[in-house]
Motif scaffolding. Structure first.
Motif, PDB file in Angstrom:
ATOM      1  N   PRO A 185       0.814  -1.234   0.000  1.00  0.00           N
ATOM      2  CA  PRO A 185       0.000   0.000   0.000  1.00  0.00           C
ATOM      3  C   PRO A 185       0.842   1.277   0.000  1.00  0.00           C
ATOM      4  O   PRO A 185       0.539   2.231  -0.733  1.00  0.00           O
ATOM      5  N   GLU A 186       1.908   1.308   0.825  1.00  0.00           N
ATOM      6  CA  GLU A 186       2.722   2.537   0.867  1.00  0.00           C
ATOM      7  C   GLU A 186       3.500   2.734  -0.419  1.00  0.00           C
ATOM      8  O   GLU A 186       3.795   3.874  -0.809  1.00  0.00           O
ATOM      9  N   GLU A 187       3.829   1.649  -1.100  1.00  0.00           N
ATOM     10  CA  GLU A 187       4.493   1.757  -2.400  1.00  0.00           C
ATOM     11  C   GLU A 187       3.515   2.251  -3.454  1.00  0.00           C
ATOM     12  O   GLU A 187       3.861   3.093  -4.299  1.00  0.00           O
ATOM     13  N   ARG A 188       2.298   1.706  -3.405  1.00  0.00           N
ATOM     14  CA  ARG A 188       1.266   2.126  -4.356  1.00  0.00           C
ATOM     15  C   ARG A 188       0.976   3.616  -4.215  1.00  0.00           C
ATOM     16  O   ARG A 188       0.727   4.314  -5.201  1.00  0.00           O
ATOM     17  N   ASP A 189       1.027   4.117  -2.981  1.00  0.00           N
ATOM     18  CA  ASP A 189       0.774   5.537  -2.751  1.00  0.00           C
ATOM     19  C   ASP A 189       1.845   6.424  -3.381  1.00  0.00           C
ATOM     20  O   ASP A 189       1.585   7.597  -3.677  1.00  0.00           O
ATOM     21  N   LEU A 190       3.060   5.867  -3.551  1.00  0.00           N
ATOM     22  CA  LEU A 190       4.133   6.646  -4.174  1.00  0.00           C
ATOM     23  C   LEU A 190       3.908   6.852  -5.663  1.00  0.00           C
ATOM     24  O   LEU A 190       4.471   7.775  -6.257  1.00  0.00           O
ATOM     25  N   VAL A 191       3.118   5.982  -6.283  1.00  0.00           N
ATOM     26  CA  VAL A 191       2.846   6.096  -7.722  1.00  0.00           C
ATOM     27  C   VAL A 191       1.809   7.196  -7.923  1.00  0.00           C
ATOM     28  O   VAL A 191       0.655   7.070  -7.504  1.00  0.00           O
ATOM     29  N   LYS A 192       2.220   8.265  -8.583  1.00  0.00           N
ATOM     30  CA  LYS A 192       1.370   9.442  -8.732  1.00  0.00           C
ATOM     31  C   LYS A 192       0.833   9.627 -10.151  1.00  0.00           C
ATOM     32  O   LYS A 192       0.075  10.568 -10.405  1.00  0.00           O
ATOM     33  N   GLY A 193       1.230   8.731 -11.059  1.00  0.00           N
ATOM     34  CA  GLY A 193       0.727   8.875 -12.423  1.00  0.00           C
ATOM     35  C   GLY A 193       1.201   7.741 -13.307  1.00  0.00           C
ATOM     36  O   GLY A 193       2.100   6.973 -12.950  1.00  0.00           O
ATOM     37  N   ILE A 194       0.576   7.636 -14.476  1.00  0.00           N
ATOM     38  CA  ILE A 194       0.847   6.566 -15.430  1.00  0.00           C
ATOM     39  C   ILE A 194       1.195   7.170 -16.776  1.00  0.00           C
ATOM     40  O   ILE A 194       0.577   8.146 -17.217  1.00  0.00           O
ATOM     41  N   ILE A 195       2.201   6.586 -17.427  1.00  0.00           N
ATOM     42  CA  ILE A 195       2.576   6.990 -18.786  1.00  0.00           C
ATOM     43  C   ILE A 195       2.441   5.783 -19.698  1.00  0.00           C
ATOM     44  O   ILE A 195       2.964   4.712 -19.412  1.00  0.00           O
ATOM     45  N   ILE A 196       1.712   5.972 -20.798  1.00  0.00           N
ATOM     46  CA  ILE A 196       1.610   4.944 -21.832  1.00  0.00           C
ATOM     47  C   ILE A 196       2.650   5.278 -22.900  1.00  0.00           C
ATOM     48  O   ILE A 196       2.663   6.383 -23.449  1.00  0.00           O
TER      49      ILE A 196
END
Length: 509
Positions: A185-196
């Motif tokens: 969960p704390e790692e997932r929170d670090l992801v702030k966006g997605i690039i295709i």
């Protein structure tokens, strides 16, 4: 404290290095003092810094995009695969030994973390922006306990993460959702966006998928980057060689033998960028054909790659072509293969104590434990290769090798090294055969020198009764244009205002 952004991927080869390079150029263009960082890199395509340290080629390109001289602090840990699940481990530019994958991941990687942290702290003091690249995937659960390149670094650097997926290979949405699901969960929170990345086609057809992705993950899609052909930016991974195909029939056909442990293959990119040259990589099972020039490239395991040539019939083919007058160039490991014998008394590279070479140069190479790594300047005084009438100084390049080459008879050197790591010297390098058709050198990047490269190509043209060309590609200008082109495409494809907002709002450690 420097602002940070970290680029991680759903897998290897999704474009992390290229997007990192683009961010470095964009931030530089926007007036920031920006630096790239990758804690741990695995690559055979390396580079030597001014201080004599070895680092991954991708961070060199990123440093150039940022307007910086590359330093080992940008890539403190480099792993160079040697075969059999073993790699040479390089810390702060210098080898500390060969280790199996298990030895490294279970016994050494966390020991290197202190060095990684020290380098990161140094860069945070010197720069206002750091663009950090991850490796592989952060969701590789079998490696996470000893990870020193993905989420552990994001936490250490207080870096928000953008997750990149390669849509060209298929399954991008599933890989994004799956990666996020496997994170803590704390790692997932670090992801702030997605690039295709690497999109081909009509973006309107992708819009429903992007909307689904944002709803499913709760993460914004920062943008969609199109598939970019022929970027003209150095690759570090030999996987990228699978994408390098010859550019069709041109005046000159150069065949590079694609040995299994090929290293520093960017030595030949400048040749491929010339308008009259087709560079093709001869893969296992393919014929060499009738090229105008054969190149034996550098190798991380010269002995085993030499045996590959022998076992697959390429030695016989090369010798037959040489006997019929086809010119041959060997660089570093390829140069060592050209000699009469390779000796490895200390088994620094393989289990073989000695292996016969191709016998095209009267030399013997003896492997030693110490690796020589230097940036160099050299001069060429009509060395006679191809009857070349070229005399010039200040040729730039670098050396990375562990062998010492000796000659059984006097030879005509290919070059004279005049400066090694800032020290003025006068040292012969390489050799040219008596018939002027075989040349070996330890100098990587020799073909990046524009005037010398064109002189060699024109000598090949004359052999085919073709008129010499008076103009050649400006390698450095081409690189700079490539960085600017990449930055423009990525800037136009992504919501950079959102990227800046993510970086500005993220709490510093």
């Amino acid at each position: 404290m420097a602002k940070t952004i970290m680029l991680q991927g759903t897998s290897s080869h999704v474009g992390k290095s290229i997007i990192t390079t683009a961010f470095c150029r964009i931030f530089k263009q926007d007036g920031h003092k920006v630096v790239p960082f990758k804690a741990q890199n695995m690559a055979l395509n390396s580079y030597v810094t001014k201080s004599g340290g070895e680092m991954g080629r991708a961070q060199v390109a990123q440093a150039e995009a940022a307007g910086l001289d590359p330093t080992v602090e940008m890539n403190p840990v480099l792993l160079k695969p040697t075969g059999n699940s073993c790699s040479q481990v390089i810390i702060l530019g210098h080898p500390v030994g060969n280790m199996s994958a298990q030895e490294y991941h279970e016994g050494y990687s966390l020991n290197a973390l202190a060095t990684v942290k020290e380098c990161l702290n140094t860069l945070q003091r010197r720069f206002d922006t750091i663009v950090i690249e991850g490796a592989g995937s952060p969701a590789e659960v079998n490696l996470k306990d000893n990870d020193i390149v993905n989420m552990r670094i994001a936490k250490m650097a207080s870096a928000p993460v953008l997750l990149i997926a390669d849509i060209d290979r298929g399954g991008a949405l599933a890989s994004i959702v799956g990666t996020l699901e496997l994170l803590e969960p704390e790692e997932r929170d670090l992801v702030k966006g997605i690039i295709i990345n690497k999109f081909r086609g009509d973006i309107n057809l992708l819009t429903p998928a992007l909307e689904f992705l944002e709803k499913k993950t709760g993460k914004p899609v920062i943008g969609v980057v199109p598939h970019l052909e022929q970027l003209g930016i150095d690759d570090e991974d030999s996987v990228s060689l699978e994408d390098k195909r010859d550019g069709g029939k041109k005046d000159l056909d150069i065949a590079v033998i694609r040995i299994p442990k090929i290293s520093n293959f960017t030595d030949f990119d400048a040749l491929a960028n010339e308008p009259d040259v087709s560079v093709r990589y001869v893969r296992q099972g393919e014929s060499i054909g009738q090229p105008d020039l054969i190149i034996l490239p550098g190798s991380k395991n010269t002995t085993e790659d030499l045996l590959y040539l022998r076992d697959n019939g390429y030695e016989r083919e090369i010798l037959a072509l040489a006997a019929n007058g086809t010119p041959i160039v060997g660089i570093c490991g390829g140069y060592q293969m050209l000699g009469e014998e390779i000796q490895d008394p200390e088994h620094t590279e393989s289990d073989y104590e000695k292996v016969p070479g191709l016998g095209l140069i009267n030399s013997v190479t003896i492997f030693e434990a110490n690796k020589l790594t230097h940036q160099i300047s050299a001069c060429c005084n009509n060395h006679g290769f191809l009857g070349l009438n070229f005399s010039g100084g200040d040729l730039k390049g670098y050396e990375i090798h562990m062998g010492r080459t000796q000659f059984s008879t006097p030879v005509n050197p290919a070059f004279v090294i005049t400066n090694r790591s800032g020290e003025a010297i006068n040292s012969a390098d390489g050799a040219v055969s008596d018939n002027g058709l075989v040349m070996g050198t330890y100098i990587h990047g020799i073909f990046d020198n524009d005037q010398y490269r064109r002189a060699v190509l024109n000598a090949l043209r004359v052999r085919k009764d073709l008129a010499p060309l008076n103009m050649t590609t400006d390698t450095q200008a081409r690189k700079e244009a490539s960085y600017d082109r990449l930055a423009q495409v990525v800037r136009e494809s992504l919501n950079m205002n959102l990227v800046y907002s993510i970086m500005n709002d993220f709490p510093r450690g």
